[in-house]
Scaffold this motif. Structure first.
Motif, PDB file in Angstrom:
ATOM      1  N   THR A  17      54.154 -15.946   3.856  1.00 45.03           N
ATOM      2  CA  THR A  17      54.024 -14.912   2.830  1.00 45.03           C
ATOM      3  C   THR A  17      52.559 -14.530   2.655  1.00 45.03           C
ATOM      4  N   ASN A  48      58.624  -9.392   0.594  1.00 45.42           N
ATOM      5  CA  ASN A  48      59.184  -8.994  -0.697  1.00 45.42           C
ATOM      6  C   ASN A  48      58.471  -9.807  -1.767  1.00 45.42           C
ATOM      7  N   GLU A  49      57.275  -9.337  -2.157  1.00 46.78           N
ATOM      8  CA  GLU A  49      56.453 -10.147  -3.051  1.00 46.78           C
ATOM      9  C   GLU A  49      55.416  -9.288  -3.769  1.00 46.78           C
ATOM     10  N   ALA A  50      55.062  -9.739  -4.945  1.00 44.49           N
ATOM     11  CA  ALA A  50      53.944  -9.176  -5.699  1.00 44.49           C
ATOM     12  C   ALA A  50      52.776 -10.148  -5.580  1.00 44.49           C
ATOM     13  N   ASN A  90      56.132  -4.320   2.870  1.00 40.65           N
ATOM     14  CA  ASN A  90      56.586  -5.062   1.703  1.00 40.65           C
ATOM     15  C   ASN A  90      57.651  -4.213   1.015  1.00 40.65           C
ATOM     16  N   TYR A  92      59.737  -4.214  -1.867  1.00 43.64           N
ATOM     17  CA  TYR A  92      59.722  -5.025  -3.086  1.00 43.64           C
ATOM     18  C   TYR A  92      60.931  -4.741  -3.973  1.00 43.64           C
ATOM     19  N   THR A  93      61.608  -5.807  -4.388  1.00 43.80           N
ATOM     20  CA  THR A  93      62.784  -5.671  -5.256  1.00 43.80           C
ATOM     21  C   THR A  93      62.613  -6.420  -6.566  1.00 43.80           C
ATOM     22  N   VAL A  99      52.344  -4.313  -8.186  1.00 36.57           N
ATOM     23  CA  VAL A  99      52.924  -5.029  -7.060  1.00 36.57           C
ATOM     24  C   VAL A  99      51.822  -5.631  -6.186  1.00 36.57           C
ATOM     25  N   TYR A 114      54.159  -0.148   1.551  1.00 35.90           N
ATOM     26  CA  TYR A 114      54.717  -0.669   0.308  1.00 35.90           C
ATOM     27  C   TYR A 114      55.843   0.249  -0.150  1.00 35.90           C
ATOM     28  N   CYS A 116      58.728   0.543  -2.839  1.00 31.24           N
ATOM     29  CA  CYS A 116      59.190   0.015  -4.119  1.00 31.24           C
ATOM     30  C   CYS A 116      60.395   0.778  -4.649  1.00 31.24           C
ATOM     31  N   ALA A 119      62.591  -1.560  -6.597  1.00 34.99           N
ATOM     32  CA  ALA A 119      61.929  -2.450  -7.548  1.00 34.99           C
ATOM     33  C   ALA A 119      62.538  -2.332  -8.934  1.00 34.99           C
ATOM     34  N   SER A 123      58.056  -2.543 -12.659  1.00 34.85           N
ATOM     35  CA  SER A 123      57.115  -2.282 -11.564  1.00 34.85           C
ATOM     36  C   SER A 123      56.761  -0.805 -11.529  1.00 34.85           C
TER      37      SER A 123
END
Length: 342
Positions: A17, A48-50, A90, A92-93, A99, A114, A116, A119, A123
């Motif tokens: 990650t 899938n990360e902030a 990424n 992101y969820t 983020v 990115y 989102c 998300a 976010s």
């Protein structure tokens, strides 16, 4: 001074990650004073990360041991081709906000997508550069798009106020689109007020809401420099500004592009490969008003490297406006035979 390169991905990389790479930036068993830390992402699977990037000071707990710089980038084989879903990304969820946070000087983030669109409601800011982060900042060649149902003003990329006219913050060759939430105000690229300088070059921004409070480029700072940017299809103004920023060679679909070389009131549909939702392609097309209408920026802030990796400066291009430098495909000439009677 040593460059320490670590790989990031899920196929036998150093870290699985981005957060794990970042968490090690102050680890004395990995880095020493004045090292340059490079994290290289691979398109093994979607992240899938902030993440907040703020490590690398006080390495091993010693106040005198600091990284010289940190860079989050993408391996050449995993770079996107200027469209979504084609490189390291990424998706992101979660519901963290922002983020991606850049919270320390001398940081570069480049070549990641990115997304989102899935998300959570909290976010609302995808990428942000914080107030006291004013030196050695580069955000380049990113694709930033999509929002969930947010709870406050939505921003694709935000640069907070801070510092002054000597700042070195560069935002170049990014594509930002589909920053849309009917419940909030939307901003593609947002620079807050006060005196902090940011240099905004060759970005392409499209589709930031349908309301009058939705803006593509939102600039509240007289020290901001805007050159060679495309901003189109905003609900409000494509470029909203105060404080008299430096503005040249920008293009808009409304009348808000002003200054030397401005291309205002241009038809959005005539500029890009595809505006179809879900398969957007913001490479400019032959005949676009962006072609050959930019200003040559040399290598300032890596503005010379377009969204496909083409070096405008090295190739001697006449600069286009936006993240993509259009290059016509070569066509073979007709065969020609000369017969001589001797």
């Amino acid at each position: 001074m040593t460059t320490i390169t670590k790989t990031i991905g899920t196929s036998s990389r150093d870290y699985s990650t981005i957060a794990a790479w970042e968490a090690d930036l102050s680890n004395a068993s990995v880095y020493s004073n004045n090292d340059d830390a490079v994290g290289v992402c691979y398109n093994d699977s979607a992240f899938n990360e902030a993440v907040t990037i703020n490590g690398g000071n006080s390495i091993g707990g010693s106040a005198s041991q600091n990284l010289n710089s940190r860079k989050l980038t993408v391996h050449d084989d995993s770079k996107h081709d200027g469209t979504a879903g084609t490189g390291a990304r990424n998706v992101y969820t979660g519901s963290s906000n922002p983020v991606l946070t850049i919270a320390i000087n001398n940081t570069t983030v480049e070549w990641l997508e990115y997304d989102c669109s899935g998300a959570g409601a909290a976010s609302r800011q995808i990428v942000i550069v914080l107030t006291d982060v004013i030196t050695g900042i580069n955000v380049n060649n990113m694709i930033i798009h999509g929002l969930g149902n947010t709870t406050a003003n939505s921003m694709g990329l935000a640069v907070q106020n801070g510092g002054g006219a000597s700042n070195t913050r560069y935002i170049a060759n990014n594509i930002i689109y589909d920053i849309v939430d009917s419940n909030t105000n939307n901003f593609g690229l947002f620079c807050t007020n006060n005196s902090g300088k940011s240099e905004i070059y060759n970005n392409t921004i499209h589709g930031t809401g349908t309301g009058t409070g939705d803006f593509g480029l939102y600039i509240l700072n007289g020290n901001v420099i805007l050159k060679n940017n495309i901003s189109m299809a905003s609900g409000g103004n494509d470029i909203q500004k105060s404080g008299s920023p430096t503005e040249e060679y920008n293009m808009t679909s409304d009348a808000t592009a002003t200054g030397t070389g401005a291309q205002a009131s241009k038809t959005t549909a005539n500029q890009f490969v595809s505006l179809t939702s879900g398969s957007e392609d913001f490479h400019i097309v032959e005949g676009s008003d962006a072609i050959d209408n930019g200003v040559d920026l040399g290598t300032t802030g890596n503005s010379n490297i377009d969204i496909n990796g083409r070096d405008r400066d090295a190739e001697g291009d006449i600069w286009d406006i936006g993240a993509h430098e259009f290059v016509a495909e070569a066509t073979a000439g007709a065969a020609f035979l000369l017969f001589v009677d001797v």
